[in-house]
Design a protein around this motif. Structure first.
Motif, PDB file in Angstrom:
ATOM      1  N   LYS A  36       0.808  -1.214   0.000  1.00 30.02           N
ATOM      2  CA  LYS A  36       0.000   0.000   0.000  1.00 30.02           C
ATOM      3  C   LYS A  36       0.844   1.268   0.000  1.00 30.02           C
ATOM      4  CE  LYS A  36      -4.162  -1.779   2.252  1.00 30.02           C
ATOM      5  NZ  LYS A  36      -5.129  -1.572   3.347  1.00 30.02           N
ATOM      6  N   SER A  37       2.156   1.122   0.013  1.00 30.80           N
ATOM      7  CA  SER A  37       3.032   2.285   0.111  1.00 30.80           C
ATOM      8  C   SER A  37       3.242   2.927  -1.257  1.00 30.80           C
ATOM      9  CB  SER A  37       4.381   1.878   0.716  1.00 30.80           C
ATOM     10  OG  SER A  37       5.275   2.976   0.716  1.00 30.80           O
ATOM     11  N   TYR A  38       2.617   4.075  -1.471  1.00 30.22           N
ATOM     12  CA  TYR A  38       2.813   4.908  -2.653  1.00 30.22           C
ATOM     13  C   TYR A  38       3.044   6.328  -2.150  1.00 30.22           C
ATOM     14  CZ  TYR A  38       1.095   1.220  -5.757  1.00 30.22           C
ATOM     15  OH  TYR A  38       0.937   0.051  -6.449  1.00 30.22           O
ATOM     16  N   PHE A  39       4.124   6.965  -2.578  1.00 25.93           N
ATOM     17  CA  PHE A  39       4.423   8.285  -2.031  1.00 25.93           C
ATOM     18  C   PHE A  39       5.281   9.089  -2.998  1.00 25.93           C
ATOM     19  CE2 PHE A  39       7.550   5.259  -0.544  1.00 25.93           C
ATOM     20  CZ  PHE A  39       8.763   5.903  -0.692  1.00 25.93           C
ATOM     21  N   SER A  40       5.426  10.367  -2.678  1.00 33.07           N
ATOM     22  CA  SER A  40       6.261  11.277  -3.468  1.00 33.07           C
ATOM     23  C   SER A  40       7.340  11.847  -2.571  1.00 33.07           C
ATOM     24  CB  SER A  40       5.422  12.410  -4.069  1.00 33.07           C
ATOM     25  OG  SER A  40       4.871  13.206  -3.036  1.00 33.07           O
ATOM     26  N   VAL A  41       8.427  12.269  -3.212  1.00 38.24           N
ATOM     27  CA  VAL A  41       9.533  12.912  -2.501  1.00 38.24           C
ATOM     28  C   VAL A  41       9.930  14.152  -3.285  1.00 38.24           C
ATOM     29  CG1 VAL A  41      11.879  12.704  -1.616  1.00 38.24           C
ATOM     30  CG2 VAL A  41      10.368  10.695  -1.618  1.00 38.24           C
ATOM     31  N   THR A  42       9.968  15.299  -2.618  1.00 37.16           N
ATOM     32  CA  THR A  42      10.438  16.536  -3.238  1.00 37.16           C
ATOM     33  C   THR A  42      11.646  17.042  -2.463  1.00 37.16           C
ATOM     34  OG1 THR A  42       8.915  17.865  -1.915  1.00 37.16           O
ATOM     35  CG2 THR A  42       8.154  17.170  -4.094  1.00 37.16           C
ATOM     36  N   VAL A  43      12.611  17.573  -3.207  1.00 39.93           N
ATOM     37  CA  VAL A  43      13.857  18.067  -2.630  1.00 39.93           C
ATOM     38  C   VAL A  43      14.191  19.406  -3.276  1.00 39.93           C
ATOM     39  CG1 VAL A  43      16.279  17.585  -2.168  1.00 39.93           C
ATOM     40  CG2 VAL A  43      14.660  15.684  -2.357  1.00 39.93           C
ATOM     41  N   ALA A  44      14.232  20.444  -2.486  1.00 43.48           N
ATOM     42  CA  ALA A  44      14.591  21.782  -2.975  1.00 43.48           C
ATOM     43  C   ALA A  44      13.764  22.176  -4.196  1.00 43.48           C
ATOM     44  CB  ALA A  44      16.078  21.843  -3.301  1.00 43.48           C
ATOM     45  N   LYS A 101      -3.987   9.043  -3.541  1.00 44.19           N
ATOM     46  CA  LYS A 101      -4.800   8.235  -4.462  1.00 44.19           C
ATOM     47  C   LYS A 101      -5.265   6.928  -3.849  1.00 44.19           C
ATOM     48  CE  LYS A 101      -2.729  10.025  -8.722  1.00 44.19           C
ATOM     49  NZ  LYS A 101      -2.011   9.672  -9.973  1.00 44.19           N
ATOM     50  N   TYR A 102      -4.534   6.428  -2.838  1.00 49.45           N
ATOM     51  CA  TYR A 102      -4.824   5.109  -2.305  1.00 49.45           C
ATOM     52  C   TYR A 102      -5.082   5.179  -0.804  1.00 49.45           C
ATOM     53  CZ  TYR A 102      -2.418   4.165  -6.676  1.00 49.45           C
ATOM     54  OH  TYR A 102      -2.029   4.167  -7.988  1.00 49.45           O
ATOM     55  N   ASP A 103      -6.129   4.508  -0.379  1.00 49.58           N
ATOM     56  CA  ASP A 103      -6.455   4.446   1.042  1.00 49.58           C
ATOM     57  C   ASP A 103      -5.365   3.664   1.783  1.00 49.58           C
ATOM     58  OD1 ASP A 103      -9.991   4.026   0.326  1.00 49.58           O
ATOM     59  OD2 ASP A 103      -8.800   5.857   0.634  1.00 49.58           O
ATOM     60  N   GLY A 104      -4.954   4.188   2.903  1.00 50.87           N
ATOM     61  CA  GLY A 104      -3.968   3.498   3.711  1.00 50.87           C
ATOM     62  C   GLY A 104      -2.549   3.623   3.217  1.00 50.87           C
ATOM     63  N   SER A 105      -2.318   4.495   2.252  1.00 49.78           N
ATOM     64  CA  SER A 105      -0.972   4.643   1.714  1.00 49.78           C
ATOM     65  C   SER A 105      -0.070   5.342   2.726  1.00 49.78           C
ATOM     66  CB  SER A 105      -1.008   5.437   0.412  1.00 49.78           C
ATOM     67  OG  SER A 105       0.270   5.452  -0.190  1.00 49.78           O
ATOM     68  N   PHE A 106       1.222   5.079   2.635  1.00 54.22           N
ATOM     69  CA  PHE A 106       2.180   5.691   3.544  1.00 54.22           C
ATOM     70  C   PHE A 106       3.533   5.832   2.855  1.00 54.22           C
ATOM     71  CE2 PHE A 106       2.375   1.131   4.121  1.00 54.22           C
ATOM     72  CZ  PHE A 106       3.726   0.844   4.155  1.00 54.22           C
ATOM     73  N   ALA A 107       4.366   6.710   3.402  1.00 54.37           N
ATOM     74  CA  ALA A 107       5.733   6.906   2.913  1.00 54.37           C
ATOM     75  C   ALA A 107       6.695   6.266   3.894  1.00 54.37           C
ATOM     76  CB  ALA A 107       6.039   8.390   2.756  1.00 54.37           C
ATOM     77  N   PHE A 108       7.818   5.824   3.374  1.00 52.28           N
ATOM     78  CA  PHE A 108       8.836   5.273   4.259  1.00 52.28           C
ATOM     79  C   PHE A 108      10.206   5.441   3.619  1.00 52.28           C
ATOM     80  CE2 PHE A 108      10.633   1.264   2.631  1.00 52.28           C
ATOM     81  CZ  PHE A 108       9.882   1.107   1.475  1.00 52.28           C
ATOM     82  N   VAL A 109      11.245   5.412   4.453  1.00 49.27           N
ATOM     83  CA  VAL A 109      12.615   5.486   3.970  1.00 49.27           C
ATOM     84  C   VAL A 109      13.507   4.797   5.002  1.00 49.27           C
ATOM     85  CG1 VAL A 109      12.987   7.763   5.019  1.00 49.27           C
ATOM     86  CG2 VAL A 109      14.456   7.011   3.137  1.00 49.27           C
ATOM     87  N   VAL A 141      11.531  14.289  -7.115  1.00 47.58           N
ATOM     88  CA  VAL A 141      12.428  13.183  -7.464  1.00 47.58           C
ATOM     89  C   VAL A 141      11.687  11.858  -7.532  1.00 47.58           C
ATOM     90  CG1 VAL A 141      14.460  14.362  -6.571  1.00 47.58           C
ATOM     91  CG2 VAL A 141      13.159  12.862  -5.056  1.00 47.58           C
ATOM     92  N   LEU A 142      10.595  11.737  -6.780  1.00 42.03           N
ATOM     93  CA  LEU A 142       9.758  10.543  -6.836  1.00 42.03           C
ATOM     94  C   LEU A 142       8.304  10.973  -6.807  1.00 42.03           C
ATOM     95  CD1 LEU A 142      11.589   8.180  -4.302  1.00 42.03           C
ATOM     96  CD2 LEU A 142      11.604   7.984  -6.801  1.00 42.03           C
ATOM     97  N   ASN A 143       7.472  10.288  -7.609  1.00 51.43           N
ATOM     98  CA  ASN A 143       6.055  10.626  -7.653  1.00 51.43           C
ATOM     99  C   ASN A 143       5.258   9.335  -7.783  1.00 51.43           C
ATOM    100  OD1 ASN A 143       3.676  12.153  -7.839  1.00 51.43           O
ATOM    101  ND2 ASN A 143       3.773  12.160 -10.077  1.00 51.43           N
ATOM    102  N   ASN A 144       4.329   9.149  -6.835  1.00 48.37           N
ATOM    103  CA  ASN A 144       3.529   7.920  -6.832  1.00 48.37           C
ATOM    104  C   ASN A 144       4.436   6.694  -6.838  1.00 48.37           C
ATOM    105  OD1 ASN A 144       0.950   6.713  -6.762  1.00 48.37           O
ATOM    106  ND2 ASN A 144       1.088   6.255  -8.946  1.00 48.37           N
ATOM    107  N   PHE A 145       5.532   6.789  -6.118  1.00 52.02           N
ATOM    108  CA  PHE A 145       6.561   5.746  -6.127  1.00 52.02           C
ATOM    109  C   PHE A 145       6.172   4.583  -5.227  1.00 52.02           C
ATOM    110  CE2 PHE A 145      10.629   3.838  -6.327  1.00 52.02           C
ATOM    111  CZ  PHE A 145      11.043   3.531  -5.043  1.00 52.02           C
ATOM    112  N   SER A 146       6.374   3.380  -5.730  1.00 47.29           N
ATOM    113  CA  SER A 146       6.161   2.169  -4.949  1.00 47.29           C
ATOM    114  C   SER A 146       7.460   1.380  -4.939  1.00 47.29           C
ATOM    115  CB  SER A 146       5.031   1.319  -5.534  1.00 47.29           C
ATOM    116  OG  SER A 146       5.006   0.045  -4.916  1.00 47.29           O
ATOM    117  N   ALA A 147       8.081   1.287  -3.770  1.00 43.46           N
ATOM    118  CA  ALA A 147       9.319   0.515  -3.656  1.00 43.46           C
ATOM    119  C   ALA A 147       9.041  -0.962  -3.879  1.00 43.46           C
ATOM    120  CB  ALA A 147       9.946   0.746  -2.287  1.00 43.46           C
TER     121      ALA A 147
END
Length: 887
Positions: A144-152, A198-206, A156-162
């Motif tokens: 369920k992990s879909y997330f974005s990462v922005t830097v400055a 976009k997705y219920d229960g989605s989360f970001a992680f690193v 760099v990542l959009n709707n990313f799923s590891a």
């Protein structure tokens, strides 16, 4: 620095209640002081961090630790600016592929936005590396992990799923590496992680973050295909696609040149069976870096290399090729590392470099010519624009010995020591691409797994009566798991990306309307795929590019309308074809052109950049062809007199473009309007096929032709197509046959001012060949410079192209082979010299050779154009024709 820090802490201590507190004070004051002290320590530790020192943090860790290479990783707490609802978690299982549990076995997870902040030096470039391990974490479903990462400000990542990425790449963990250009006036770098809405229960992680200060190691990169344009790498923000120690082994970050980079073995990236040979330099003599900084690449990279081998009978028959999967609609910098350890003279090892099926080194690559001596490393940067399209594209980097022209090398070989590929952010500060799709083999394995699971369920059903309550309970459990997984599995969508020049991917309406004569007319539908594969320009952008359609910028006029020279995005030259509002037929051609060219990419096809359809105005935007049409250099008063060799090379280029249309694209494509005005020449005089407004896809596999209304240009029309309205690839061959004689004779396909028998070039040329007076129709500017054997082969080929029946004409493949062979015949030995005596001798020889052909009637002319291919067969010639990928 430490003294000031100590004094500051003392002042904090003296001004707290703890300094005046009695022994019997309440315990709560004691805890208050502890909390305040820890808080200030964290703030001070962050504020006093040295921005010139690399930072490595183990996200979610509770203690500092070292990885397998002995590198120290900090806890991430002091760098969290905005934690949101983040929490540290620990993976429940360590994949055997993980070489180190740090930083992968702990992670920081957040369902809302969380931000990290790092101190930086605004004058330095920085490597940013993000580590992801999509393992099993308690209370979190990694799917369920879909997330974005922005830097400055960069996405760099959009709707990313590891999880999706790791599955598609069959990897246990993912490392994303970015390089940020100096950020003037900014003393901190913020990383924002945000779960997808976009997705219920989605989360970001690193799991881990690295920030490494570096010199500005990128330079100006030559834009492949545009020798007069370059990309400024110093200001580019990039993502690393690959970093390879060619011919060598894995190099860990601790053995890099201070930048903590990882260099991988190049073997998995090799394309095809021709992998060449690997070598290494065991001499104790060190490298002479001269003016090149040592941080560009470690010595280990330059001490190993991959070459093609010593046998020219082998090396001339293959390309040494590496392939890289890349996201479409981006520009990529390809850095090649060289160091010659064997040869010491210029022109001993001379080779060509091809990137994305285009020649990157027009004059060849000679390492000694670049460095002047052995054991001197050097690198070359090139930039390529990757076409738009669905899914990932491929960039091929190929080497081939240079065996064309006068500068033939002493050894037919090529060499490469290292290779790096960087994706450049687009104009919208975007580096994010779509999540990759699993390979066909992996998808098949998953399908087999599901099939076996279904068999297991069936087997359980079969034993249901004998198993009683236990079997019922087991089956219910299996079904519950299946339903849960089906419900919890999230859709794996591919995020769209925008791009840098020259191709863009934007989503627009598939329906198009054109206003003609004041009425809104619904025109042909533009497919979603075609719309997504081209940049959509606004009318304001088109007007700005052409200076409001200034007549001084008109470079041509055709049936569709005027063609203007324009400039977009600062200084990128383009050709803009504007529709004629009075022509309703142009609407369909407009759509056809986009549909065709949006799916095609070849060195010898003019590239479509985008289109505009607004307020009744229609325009198509192409790469600018600096030298215009082929026709204007033949008989329109142009001062440039093309040599016979130049003309042959241009014909070969055009033939390659048509050959690709007929055989290399997904479907057979018939151009239907081949002529010299539709063959354009770029700044390097490379010929490219243009104008696909009349093109048609070829017949189905069970048919031999396409029945369609006759369209094309008089003088070039296939007579069989004209009579029967049945279009085939041989219709293009006939038109190209007219082009061949047009090149040879330097006169139009139709000239009504001439006597009746000479009005049609096709009829006059065939008549002249039959009568044996071919020398009378040759362009005086090149007469006497053509070798008789070359002319015989050329005329033989052109004559056969003009056969009345398509079955008697050569295929485009045979035609291309014969043109290549004609060029070889022209280049072998010394040709006839100029002067009257030389021309008479040449004419006598020509007539002697042509007299051996029976050309009285087309039906009697049965000699196959390709039959002569057995004469002087050359594998070197054939290697120039065969294209491994069809692109």
């Amino acid at each position: 620095m430490h003294f000031l820090k100590k004094q500051f802490l003392i002042q904090i201590f003296l001004h707290t209640p703890f300094a005046t507190m009695h022994i019997d004070c309440h315990v709560k004051y004691y805890y208050t002081i502890i909390y305040i002290t820890i808080l200030f320590l964290n703030v001070l530790k962050l504020s006093f961090s040295d921005p010139n020192v690399a930072i490595s943090i183990d996200c979610g860790a509770t203690i500092e630790g070292k990885d397998i290479d002995g590198r120290k990783w900090e806890m991430d707490t002091k760098y969290i600016l905005s934690p949101g609802d983040s929490q540290p978690v620990k993976a429940q299982f360590q994949d055997p592929a993980l070489l180190s549990d740090i930083p992968y076995m702990t992670a920081r997870v957040s369902k809302s936005e969380m931000t990290y902040k790092f101190p930086i030096n605004s004058t330095s470039r920085y490597f940013l590396r993000l580590h992801f391990y999509p393992g099993s974490y308690p209370s979190f479903n990694i799917e369920k992990s879909y997330f974005s990462v922005t830097v400055a400000g960069f996405t760099v990542l959009n709707n990313f799923s590891a999880a999706v990425t790791a599955e598609a790449l069959t990897q246990a963990y993912i490392i994303k590496e970015y390089s940020f250009a100096p950020l003037d006036g900014i003393d901190s770098l913020e990383l924002k992680f945000k779960a997808s809405y976009k997705y219920d229960g989605s989360f970001a992680f690193v799991n881990g973050i690295e920030l490494v200060p570096t010199p500005n190691f990128l330079d100006s990169a030559v834009l492949v295909g545009f020798s007069d344009q370059s990309l400024d790498g110093k200001t580019a923000t990039t993502e690393t696609v690959a970093r390879l120690n060619v011919g060598g082994n894995y190099i860990p970050p601790t053995n890099d040149s201070g930048l903590l980079r990882t260099w991988y073995d190049d073997t998995p990236y090799l394309f095809g069976a021709g992998v060449g040979v690997t070598s290494s330099d065991n001499k104790t003599v060190g490298l002479d870096y001269r003016d090149m900084p040592k941080y560009i690449a470690p010595k280990t990279v330059y001490d190993t290399w991959r070459s093609m081998g010593p046998d020219p009978n082998v090396t001339l028959n293959f390309n040494l090729t590496w392939t890289f999967s890349v996201d479409p609609s981006f520009t990529y910098i390809v850095r090649l590392h060289f160091c010659e350890h064997v040869y010491s003279k210029v022109n001993q090892r001379l080779f060509n470099v091809y990137i994305y099926n285009q020649t990157a080194t027009p004059s060849g690559a000679d390492v000694i010519a670049w460095t002047g001596a052995k054991d001197v490393p050097v690198y070359k940067d090139f930039a390529v624009n990757v076409q738009t399209g669905e899914g990932q594209q491929e960039v091929l980097v190929a080497l081939h010995p240079r065996d064309i022209g006068a500068e033939k090398p002493e050894f037919y070989d090529a060499i490469l020591n290292g290779l790096e590929v960087f994706k450049v952010s687009d104009g919208n500060k975007n580096l994010a691409g779509p999540n990759p799709s699993p390979s066909e083999a992996l998808a098949k394995a998953e399908q087999e797994k599901r099939k076996n699971f279904s068999k297991d369920v069936t087997r359980i059903n079969a034993i249901w009566p004998a198993s009683g309550v236990a079997a019922a309970f087991g089956l219910a459990t299996v079904l519950a798991v299946v339903l849960y997984k089906k419900k919890s599995r999230m859709p794996r969508s591919k995020s769209g990306t925008s791009s840098w020049l020259p191709l863009y991917g934007n989503s627009h309406s598939s329906g198009m309307k054109s206003t003609i004569g004041g009425n809104s007319v619904a025109c042909a539908q533009l497919s979603t795929e075609a719309a997504a594969n081209c940049r959509h320009f606004t009318l304001a952008e088109i007007r700005k590019a052409t200076k409001n359609f200034d007549e001084s910028n008109v470079i041509g006029v055709g049936g569709f309308g005027k063609v203007y020279k324009g400039v977009i995005d600062g200084n990128f030259k383009v050709a803009i074809k504007k529709s004629n509002p009075s022509s309703e037929q142009g609407v369909n051609e407009f759509v056809t052109e986009i549909e065709m060219l949006s799916k095609l990419r070849h060195k010898h096809l003019v590239s479509l950049i985008g289109y505009c359809e607004e307020n009744g105005e229609m325009a198509l935007v192409y790469d600018f062809m600096a030298h215009g049409t082929l026709r204007e250099h033949l008989y329109k008063g142009n001062k440039i007199n093309l040599t016979w060799k130049q003309r042959l090379e241009m014909l070969i280029g055009a033939a390659k473009g048509l050959h690709y249309l007929h055989t290399g694209a997904k479907y057979t494509i018939i151009h239907r309007d081949v002529k010299t005005t539709n063959i354009l020449l770029d700044e390097n005089w490379v010929a490219k096929i243009s104008d696909f407004g009349l093109s048609k896809t070829g017949p189905e596999t069970n048919q031999h032709h396409v029945s369609t209304v006759v369209k094309g240009s008089f003088g070039y029309l296939d007579p069989e197509y004209f009579r029967r309205q049945q279009l085939t690839e041989k219709s293009d061959v006939y038109s190209f046959g007219v082009v061949l004689f047009e090149i040879l004779c330097a006169r139009p396909a139709l000239n009504p001012s001439l006597p009746k028998e000479q009005v049609s070039l096709a009829d006059w040329a065939r008549s002249s060949v039959r009568k044996g007076n071919i020398e009378e129709i040759i362009d005086p500017n090149i007469k006497g410079t053509i070798k008789p054997e070359c002319l015989k082969k050329f005329v033989d080929t052109a004559f056969k192209c003009l056969s009345d029946h398509g079955i008697d004409r050569p295929s485009m493949s045979d035609l291309l082979w014969n043109l290549e062979f004609s060029l070889q015949l022209q280049e072998s030995g010394d040709g006839p010299k100029g002067g009257s005596s030389g021309r008479n001798t040449a004419s006598d020889n020509i007539n002697m050779h042509l007299s051996t052909l029976n050309l009285d009637d087309d039906e009697d002319y049965t000699e196959s154009v390709s039959s002569s291919n057995n004469q002087n067969s050359s594998t070197a010639i054939f290697s120039q024709i065969v294209h491994q990928t069809g692109r």
